[in-house]
Design an enzyme around this catalytic site. Structure first.
Site, PDB file in Angstrom:
ATOM      1  N   GLY A 207       0.851  -1.166   0.045  1.00 34.61           N
ATOM      2  CA  GLY A 207      -0.078   0.056  -0.044  1.00 34.61           C
ATOM      3  C   GLY A 207       0.976   1.274  -0.052  1.00 34.61           C
ATOM      4  O   GLY A 207       1.785   1.194  -0.517  1.00 34.61           O
ATOM      5  N   SER A 208       0.296   2.356   0.685  1.00 32.81           N
ATOM      6  CA  SER A 208       1.129   3.618   0.486  1.00 32.81           C
ATOM      7  C   SER A 208       2.543   3.681   1.051  1.00 32.81           C
ATOM      8  O   SER A 208       2.940   4.835   0.903  1.00 32.81           O
ATOM      9  CB  SER A 208       0.032   4.547   1.001  1.00 32.81           C
ATOM     10  OG  SER A 208      -1.174   4.789   0.757  1.00 32.81           O
ATOM     11  N   THR A 209       2.867   2.813   1.856  1.00 31.50           N
ATOM     12  CA  THR A 209       4.274   2.859   2.286  1.00 31.50           C
ATOM     13  C   THR A 209       5.205   3.005   1.080  1.00 31.50           C
ATOM     14  O   THR A 209       6.288   3.353   1.259  1.00 31.50           O
ATOM     15  CB  THR A 209       4.755   1.688   3.383  1.00 31.50           C
ATOM     16  OG1 THR A 209       4.410   0.625   2.794  1.00 31.50           O
ATOM     17  CG2 THR A 209       3.871   1.929   4.608  1.00 31.50           C
ATOM     18  N   LEU A 210       4.798   2.370   0.145  1.00 28.42           N
ATOM     19  CA  LEU A 210       5.588   2.392  -1.205  1.00 28.42           C
ATOM     20  C   LEU A 210       5.796   3.530  -1.806  1.00 28.42           C
ATOM     21  O   LEU A 210       6.576   3.894  -2.655  1.00 28.42           O
ATOM     22  CB  LEU A 210       5.184   1.168  -2.204  1.00 28.42           C
ATOM     23  CG  LEU A 210       6.120   0.497  -3.074  1.00 28.42           C
ATOM     24  CD1 LEU A 210       7.016  -0.382  -2.063  1.00 28.42           C
ATOM     25  CD2 LEU A 210       5.751  -0.127  -4.117  1.00 28.42           C
TER      26      LEU A 210
END
Length: 496
Positions: A207-210
């Protein structure tokens, strides 16, 4: 020795009572035609004494060593466990089995017809005993991570959770916690699915950690800056037959604010400027799609397709953490490289191997893998990631008392059995490090399938705060003076 047993049926009943085993099982063993059979391995002292009292001819007793874990479930997934014969079956026990178990010895013994030994060779002189391992884990930090994670999993009624604490400058894993846990002293009582170290063996969509690594590609390879502006299309952006959505409707956002507010459309717009080839190159540099080399068995590579196979929607989805899978140890190693001025370190869990007297036989020094971004890019990313904890950012619940920190939230939808993304099954995460200017610890928290609140900023960020706050105090890292904290907050607020 079955040949020496005089009344197998009667004696089997006595053994069954003493060992609490089925009589038929005992009878079959006593009636065996083999010269030797085990009645029971690693019997308890109480069981052994009960059998000795029976004084059954042919029953002999052999002392065996057995691994015991005094801290029970603490770090169980890291340590693993051994089987009946002392061989490592999971975790460090398996990976370092040849060191821990020792070489073993072989001695020839001559026996007469009754099985009595009457001549043997002298045992060899070499030391065949097993060695000791000195781990990188810190027992206090491990306990903190396990407690905070277990509380969060229970509170959110989640399926499971992972928490890893790493020293960014060395790659040393200071704590690795999984919930639910198990007791390695009684591993057979736990489900086999709980045995493996899922932080290393199981991939998941981050998800958004990438988005942090999409930003890294933009800064390092596309000549963009934190102030570069993107049109986030008021919350909906069409790519071919697909539409990417944001939770909130944003118009113009800078690259810095795309990370702060975690805009999916903003990440897509960044990836369009970067291009699939440079985005793929950046992700590979950070270690995604390949093993980290951590000293634990069955490590996954995760999944990162070559950019030549990406469609337009693939590139878009990967930019905000879907269509790619990572392991927890990959993710924290990559994020730690930003804290470590752009240098990726190999994660490790063993510091040294020692002999029985504690003398070091082999020591493992920190191992740099490669430079992933320039020192300047890493510094810029740290500035951006500090804004995530400021008012309006998605990580406000991770903000520390007295310390600066960098971090990023993540919320990913899981894939159902029919191959489509689920509407009610999510992975919530938070990853970060502190202090921002000289990171001593990096922490990743992953909560699998939380109920109610699903977002990483609400579910995982408070766990990050609890672990990091306690760890920094324990490590005697001095907090910033109050005047400096006010100045930094003012500076970030002024930049928007």
């Amino acid at each position: 020795r079955p040949s020496q047993v005089k009344a197998p049926e009667a004696e089997a009943k006595q053994l069954a009572r003493g060992l609490k085993r089925p009589p038929q099982e005992m009878k079959e063993r006593l009636a065996s035609r083999k010269p030797f059979v085990w009645i029971k391995r690693q019997a308890t002292p109480k069981e052994a004494e009960a059998v000795k009292q029976l004084q059954i001819p042919g029953i002999e007793f052999v002392s065996e060593a057995s691994r015991f874990y005094p801290n029970r479930a603490l770090a169980a997934h890291v340590l693993g466990f051994t089987g009946m014969d002392g061989r490592g079956l999971e975790g460090i026990e398996f990976f370092y089995d040849k060191h821990l178990r020792g070489a073993g010895t072989s001695v020839k013994v001559l026996r007469d017809a009754h099985g009595n030994g009457f001549q043997s060779e002298s045992p060899p002189d070499e030391d065949a005993s097993g060695k000791n391992l000195v781990l990188t884990l810190d027992q206090s930090i491990q306990f903190t991570a396990e407690t905070a994670l277990a509380d969060a999993v229970e509170k959110t009624k989640a399926k499971s959770g992972i928490a890893i604490v790493m020293a960014p400058g060395t790659g040393e894993i200071l704590a690795l916690a999984l919930a639910p846990a198990f007791n390695p002293n009684a591993f057979d009582d736990a489900k086999k699915s709980l045995w493996r170290n899922r932080a290393i063996t199981d991939p998941f969509e981050p998800g958004s950690t990438l988005k942090v690594f999409s930003a890294a590609a933009a800064l390092e390879f596309a000549n963009l800056s934190p102030k570069t502006t993107f049109n986030c299309e008021n919350g909906a952006y069409r790519i071919g037959k697909n539409t990417v959505h944001d939770v909130h409707r944003y118009g113009l956002l800078t690259l810095q604010d795309i990370i702060k507010y975690s805009s999916n459309i903003g990440a897509v717009k960044i990836s369009e400027r970067v291009g699939p080839e440079k985005l793929h190159h950046t992700l590979r540099l950070f270690g995604f799609g390949q093993k980290t080399g951590v000293d634990s068995p069955a490590e996954t590579t995760g999944l990162l397709m070559h950019h030549k196979h990406w469609t337009g929607i693939d590139t878009a989805a990967i930019s905000f953490g879907h269509g790619v899978s990572v392991s927890a140890v990959q993710l924290i190693s990559a994020f730690s490289a930003i804290a470590n001025d752009g240098m990726l370190m190999r994660p490790r869990m063993v510091q040294a191997i020692t002999d029985q007297q504690g003398q070091i036989l082999q020591q493992f020094a920190p191992e740099a893998v490669r430079r992933v971004v320039s020192s300047q890019t890493a510094s810029t990313l740290r500035d951006i990631l500090q804004t995530v904890m400021l008012p309006g950012g998605t990580g406000v619940h991770a903000a520390l008392d007295g310390y600066s920190a960098c971090g990023k939230t993540g919320t990913a939808r899981k894939i159902d059995d029919n191959g489509t993304y689920s509407n009610d099954r999510h992975v919530a995460s938070f990853i970060g490090f502190a202090p921002a200017e000289n990171a001593q610890v990096a922490v990743l928290v992953v909560i699998d399938e939380p109920k109610g609140q699903i977002y990483g900023g609400a579910v995982a960020a408070p766990v990050f705060k609890k672990i990091v706050q306690t760890a920094l105090n324990y490590l005697n890292v001095p907090p910033r003076p109050a005047t400096e904290r006010l100045r930094v907050a003012w500076d970030h607020g002024g930049r928007g």
